[in-house]
Design an enzyme around this catalytic site. Structure first.
Site, PDB file in Angstrom:
ATOM      1  N   SER A 161      -0.433  17.538 -33.589  1.00 56.99           N
ATOM      2  CA  SER A 161      -1.415  17.629 -32.515  1.00 56.99           C
ATOM      3  C   SER A 161      -1.997  19.029 -32.492  1.00 56.99           C
ATOM      4  CB  SER A 161      -0.745  17.334 -31.174  1.00 56.99           C
ATOM      5  OG  SER A 161      -1.550  17.750 -30.084  1.00 56.99           O
ATOM      6  N   TYR A 187       6.403  20.910 -26.038  1.00 52.67           N
ATOM      7  CA  TYR A 187       5.541  19.981 -26.776  1.00 52.67           C
ATOM      8  C   TYR A 187       4.924  20.674 -27.976  1.00 52.67           C
ATOM      9  CZ  TYR A 187       1.732  16.712 -27.794  1.00 52.67           C
ATOM     10  OH  TYR A 187       0.868  15.836 -28.420  1.00 52.67           O
TER      11      TYR A 187
END
Length: 325
Positions: A161, A187
Site C-alpha cells: 500500500s 499499518y
C-alpha cells in the site's frame, strides 16, 4: 533489486482500468490460483476476473459461510478452504493440504489484510497488523513453496500500500512492545514488510523461473476501512460529514473492479519478465517517490522497500519468528 529498478514499462493501461480488461487476451485457462481475502472487496473482484479467464481459484477463508455466500455469484471453478491468517496452525494446515492436493500452483495472491485496527495480538504475541498482513502470509507462502518451486513461471503477488510511506520496519521494536502503539505506524510497517517480502521471495523463486511482486492497489472503499470511524474518514478527506464520498475520493479512488487491476497485471503481464521484486501501482511499475511532488504522499515507492539487505534481514527475522510460533 534497488530503487533504480523502479522504471515503468509504459503498460498502456490507465490507472482506473477494470481488472478483467488487464488480463483480456492472456491465456490463463487451466491455471491454478490461491487468493487470500478472495471473498470481499478487491479480493472478490480478483477472483471473479481470474475465474472468468478459466483459472481454478482456491480461496482460504476465516469465515467459510460468508465466503461461500459471497462467492456463490461467481460463475466458474472456485473453491473455499479453511484458514485464519492470525492462526499459524490453521495456515500450516491449509498449506499442507494444498501441497497434498495440488500438482502445481501458478498464482499466489496474498490479498487479505487488516488496516489501522486497535492494538491487538495474534499468534504468539505478534502485533496484529504485522502478524496478520505479513507473518500469516509469510507462513502461507513458505508452506506452499514446494508447489511454487516446481511450477514453471509461478508468480506471487503481495498487496502492499502507499501506506508503506508511513513507516519503515521498526527493527528494534517490531511488535510495539516498548513503543507506544500507533495504528497507522503499525499499518505502515506491515505494508513495508509486504513489499520487502516480495523482494526477498523473488530471489528464492528464481531457480524455477518464478517471480514475486508487491502492489499498491489504490484507494478503494472496501471492508478494509471497517476500523475507521466516520470522523476519521472525514479528517482523511475520504468522506463528507454526511457519510457521502468526498470530491477528493471521487477523483482519486477506484472501484473494487478497478482496484484489482494492478494485482492482476502483476500476476500476468509479460512486461514484468526479468524484473523480479518490483513494487507496482496503477497497472505498471511505480516510480521512486518524488519528495518535491504534492502527490508524493499518494504515489511512488520509498527506497527502503526496495532494499535487498533489508529484505533479507526481514526474511531471517520472519523465519525465526515462525519457528517459535
Amino acid at each position: 533489486m534497488a530503487i533504480a529498478d523502479q522504471i515503468p514499462t509504459e503498460s498502456g493501461f490507465p490507472a482506473k482500468t477494470d481488472g478483467a480488461d488487464v488480463i483480456k487476451g492472456i491465456d490463463l485457462a487451466g491455471k491454478i490460483a490461491i487468493v487470500t481475502g478472495g471473498y470481499s472487496g478487491i479480493g472478490l473482484e480478483t477472483v471473479r476476473a481470474l475465474v472468468g479467464a478459466g483459472v481454478t481459484v482456491i480461496v482460504p477463508a476465516r469465515n467459510r459461510e460468508k465466503a461461500e455466500s459471497n462467492l456463490a455469484e461467481v460463475d466458474g471453478d472456485v473453491q473455499v478452504g479453511d484458514m485464519d491468517l492470525g492462526d499459524i496452525v490453521s495456515v500450516r494446515r491449509f498449506a499442507d493440504a494444498m501441497v497434498d492436493q495440488l500438482d502445481s500452483l501458478d498464482l499466489l495472491i496474498n490479498n487479505a489484510g487488516i488496516m489501522a485496527c486497535p492494538e491487538a495480538r495474534v499468534g504468539p504475541g505478534w502485533e496484529s497488523q504485522f502478524g496478520t498482513n505479513h507473518m500469516g502470509h509469510f507462513a502461507l507462502t513458505v508452506g506452499l513453496m514446494p508447489l511454487l518451486e516446481k511450477t514453471p513461471g509461478a508468480r506471487v503477488v503481495a498487496l502492499s500500500s502507499t501506506g508503506h510511506k508511513r513507516s519503515d520496519i521498526q527493527w528494534d521494536d517490531i511488535q510495539f512492545e516498548n513503543t507506544p502503539y500507533d495504528k497507522w505506524d503499525a499499518y505502515g510497517q506491515a505494508k513495508t514488510a509486504n513489499a520487502l517480502f516480495a523482494n526477498a521471495l523473488s530471489r528464492r523463486l528464481k531457480a524455477g523461473g518464478g517471480l514475486a511482486f508487491s502492489v499498491h492497489p489504490g484507494g478503494i472503499f472496501t471492508p478494509l476501512q471497517r476500523h475507521l470511524s466516520l470522523e476519521e474518514q472525514v479528517e482523511l478527506g475520504w468522506l463528507n460529514e454526511d457519510g457521502s464520498m468526498s470530491e477528493l475520493a471521487k477523483m482519486g479512488f477506484k472501484t473494487p473492479a478497478q482496484g484489482c487491476s494492478t494485482t492482476l497485471w502483476a500476476a500476468t503481464s509479460p512486461r514484468l519478465e526479468g524484473k523480479p521484486g518490483v513494487y507496482c501501482e496503477d497497472c505498471d511499475i511505480a516510480v521512486p517517490t518524488d519528495p518535491q511532488s504534492p502527490m508524493s504522499r499518494f504515489m511512488g515507492v520509498e527506497a527502503y522497500v526496495c532494499d535487498d539487505d533489508a529484505a533479507e534481514r526481514l526474511w531471517v527475522i520472519s523465519e525465526k519468528l515462525l519457528a517459535e510460533a
